[in-house]
Write a protein that holds these residues in place. Structure first.
Motif, PDB file in Angstrom:
ATOM      1  N   VAL A  43       1.237  -1.035   9.191  1.00  0.00           N
ATOM      2  CA  VAL A  43       1.199  -2.461   9.506  1.00  0.00           C
ATOM      3  C   VAL A  43       1.805  -3.235   8.342  1.00  0.00           C
ATOM      4  O   VAL A  43       1.452  -2.978   7.178  1.00  0.00           O
ATOM      5  CB  VAL A  43      -0.253  -2.919   9.735  1.00  0.00           C
ATOM      6  N   PRO A  44       2.716  -4.168   8.594  1.00  0.00           N
ATOM      7  CA  PRO A  44       3.231  -4.975   7.488  1.00  0.00           C
ATOM      8  C   PRO A  44       2.093  -5.656   6.736  1.00  0.00           C
ATOM      9  O   PRO A  44       1.168  -6.212   7.344  1.00  0.00           O
ATOM     10  CB  PRO A  44       4.126  -6.003   8.196  1.00  0.00           C
ATOM     11  N   LEU A  45       2.140  -5.613   5.423  1.00  0.00           N
ATOM     12  CA  LEU A  45       1.147  -6.311   4.603  1.00  0.00           C
ATOM     13  C   LEU A  45       1.127  -7.796   4.963  1.00  0.00           C
ATOM     14  O   LEU A  45       0.071  -8.443   4.965  1.00  0.00           O
ATOM     15  CB  LEU A  45       1.466  -6.107   3.123  1.00  0.00           C
ATOM     16  N   LYS A  46       2.281  -8.307   5.317  1.00  0.00           N
ATOM     17  CA  LYS A  46       2.397  -9.719   5.705  1.00  0.00           C
ATOM     18  C   LYS A  46       1.461 -10.056   6.856  1.00  0.00           C
ATOM     19  O   LYS A  46       0.870 -11.150   6.904  1.00  0.00           O
ATOM     20  CB  LYS A  46       3.849 -10.019   6.082  1.00  0.00           C
ATOM     21  N   THR A  47       1.294  -9.124   7.802  1.00  0.00           N
ATOM     22  CA  THR A  47       0.427  -9.362   8.959  1.00  0.00           C
ATOM     23  C   THR A  47      -1.014  -9.600   8.523  1.00  0.00           C
ATOM     24  O   THR A  47      -1.689 -10.518   9.009  1.00  0.00           O
ATOM     25  CB  THR A  47       0.487  -8.161   9.917  1.00  0.00           C
ATOM     26  N   LEU A  48      -1.512  -8.775   7.594  1.00  0.00           N
ATOM     27  CA  LEU A  48      -2.887  -8.929   7.123  1.00  0.00           C
ATOM     28  C   LEU A  48      -3.057 -10.223   6.338  1.00  0.00           C
ATOM     29  O   LEU A  48      -4.077 -10.905   6.450  1.00  0.00           O
ATOM     30  CB  LEU A  48      -3.295  -7.731   6.267  1.00  0.00           C
ATOM     31  N   LEU A  49      -2.045 -10.564   5.531  1.00  0.00           N
ATOM     32  CA  LEU A  49      -2.129 -11.794   4.753  1.00  0.00           C
ATOM     33  C   LEU A  49      -2.109 -13.029   5.660  1.00  0.00           C
ATOM     34  O   LEU A  49      -2.795 -14.024   5.388  1.00  0.00           O
ATOM     35  CB  LEU A  49      -0.976 -11.848   3.752  1.00  0.00           C
ATOM     36  N   GLU A  50      -1.357 -12.966   6.731  1.00  0.00           N
ATOM     37  CA  GLU A  50      -1.325 -14.093   7.679  1.00  0.00           C
ATOM     38  C   GLU A  50      -2.670 -14.261   8.373  1.00  0.00           C
ATOM     39  O   GLU A  50      -3.129 -15.385   8.604  1.00  0.00           O
ATOM     40  CB  GLU A  50      -0.217 -13.877   8.715  1.00  0.00           C
TER      41      GLU A  50
END
Length: 353
Positions: free
Chosen positions: A116-123
């Motif tokens: 999973v893109p780290l960006k997804t969790l941060l969003e």
């Protein structure tokens, strides 16, 4: 009687913690099998229970979260072809010599990472304004020389790199769960950066307003150009443009006739434009043939036919050029920790009748 098959082995650089070099000279497939993937550890392997495993996202966010493995598996996944290279790869080639694991050419491996893109969790956690870095912390911890008590292996990324679409929280390698020794159940994958950034056994993600000052961020994985002082120090980040001659090997004795010289080349972007090879120590150069398929951040294979070779001693060199026109340097940038060696590769061979 059936002839038993012969397989390469890892080259041991240390056992506790385990540090093993990949037999890269003998790996033909595009991807590295887990058993041949290089291993770089700072501590003993951690104890973990995947049944009670949770990944925490906290810090400078509006909505701190905990993710189970099942939560992550339910999110949209991406697959990134990426190589991992230890920042100390080829450290044993530096002159003057430096201290540390004396890696040769095998602290590098590659495969397909899914997660999973780290960006997804941060969003989902909603990063607050003013965030500067994302700190990732692994489950491995222990005593570090020069530091009191035990410490976890932890690193940070600038927010821009952490939110890059190819920076992922991986749970699979080559379509299977990541092996334990490679970071199971979750490993951060940061394509284009040296492998210290790809934290294994990930347990916590912390968004920070300030620069992280952990020892593996500000002391180790820092280039110190001066032998006796910290003047001019700068952090290790992107993989440098490099190439390796895989065959023939150093100090090989070859029969006269024709041979194929082949190797690999790579960079932080993975885009290799040309490879030049010399068989006379750099007096003359010829362009090698590149594998036409360059995949993601993987290395590029190259080869050159060396025809009608007569008896004698030869020095073979390889030099990579990337898509921007940058070329491998003749001499590596010396630093006392021995990071980022990327000088024109050199192999000496003897040809006999």
């Amino acid at each position: 009687m059936r002839t038993p098959s012969v397989r390469p082995f890892l080259t041991t650089r240390g056992l506790v913690p385990e540090n093993q070099e990949s037999p890269v000279h003998y790996i033909i497939p595009e991807t590295t099998e887990p058993r041949f993937h290089f291993r770089r550890n700072h501590f003993a392997y951690p104890s973990l229970s995947p049944l009670s495993y949770w990944l925490q996202v906290e810090g400078h966010v509006e909505n701190p979260l905990w993710f189970s493995l099942q939560d992550l598996l339910a999110l949209p996944a991406v697959t990134v072809p990426a190589l991992l290279e230890c920042a100390g790869n080829k450290r044993g080639l530096f002159e003057p010599v430096v201290y540390g694991e004396q890696w040769e050419k095998g602290a590098i491996s590659q495969g397909y990472w899914t997660g999973v893109p780290l960006k997804t969790l941060l969003e989902k956690a909603v990063v607050k304004e003013g965030a500067a870095e994302v700190v990732t912390i692994g489950m491995d911890r222990g005593k570090r020389p020069g530091t009191e008590g035990s410490v976890s292996f932890a690193r940070s990324l600038p927010l821009e790199k952490a939110t890059h679409e190819d920076t992922i929280i991986a749970y699979a390698y080559n379509d299977r769960s990541i092996p334990f020794k490679m970071g199971y159940p979750l490993r951060l994958i940061v394509p284009g950066w040296y492998a210290m950034a790809s934290v294994k056994w990930l347990r916590q993600i912390r968004v920070s307003e300030e620069s992280f000052t952990g020892p593996y961020q500000t002391e180790d994985y820092v280039c110190y150009p001066d032998k006796d002082s910290d003047e001019g120090a700068f952090p290790v980040t992107e993989i440098k443009l490099d190439s390796s001659i895989l065959q023939p090997m150093q100090r090989a004795i070859l029969p006269s006739g024709s041979h194929t010289i082949h190797g690999i080349a790579w960079s932080s972007t993975g885009v290799i434009a040309r490879i030049y090879v010399s068989t006379d120590g750099g007096t003359s150069w010829s362009e090698a043939e590149l594998d036409p398929e360059q995949v993601g951040y993987h290395w590029t294979r190259w080869s050159m036919e060396w025809l009608d070779v007569q008896p004698g001693n030869y020095t073979i060199l390889s030099k990579a050029v990337d898509a921007s026109g940058a070329a491998q340097p003749e001499t590596a940038f010396w630093n006392r920790n021995g990071y980022g060696y990327n000088a024109v590769d050199r192999v000496e061979v003897k040809v006999e009748e």
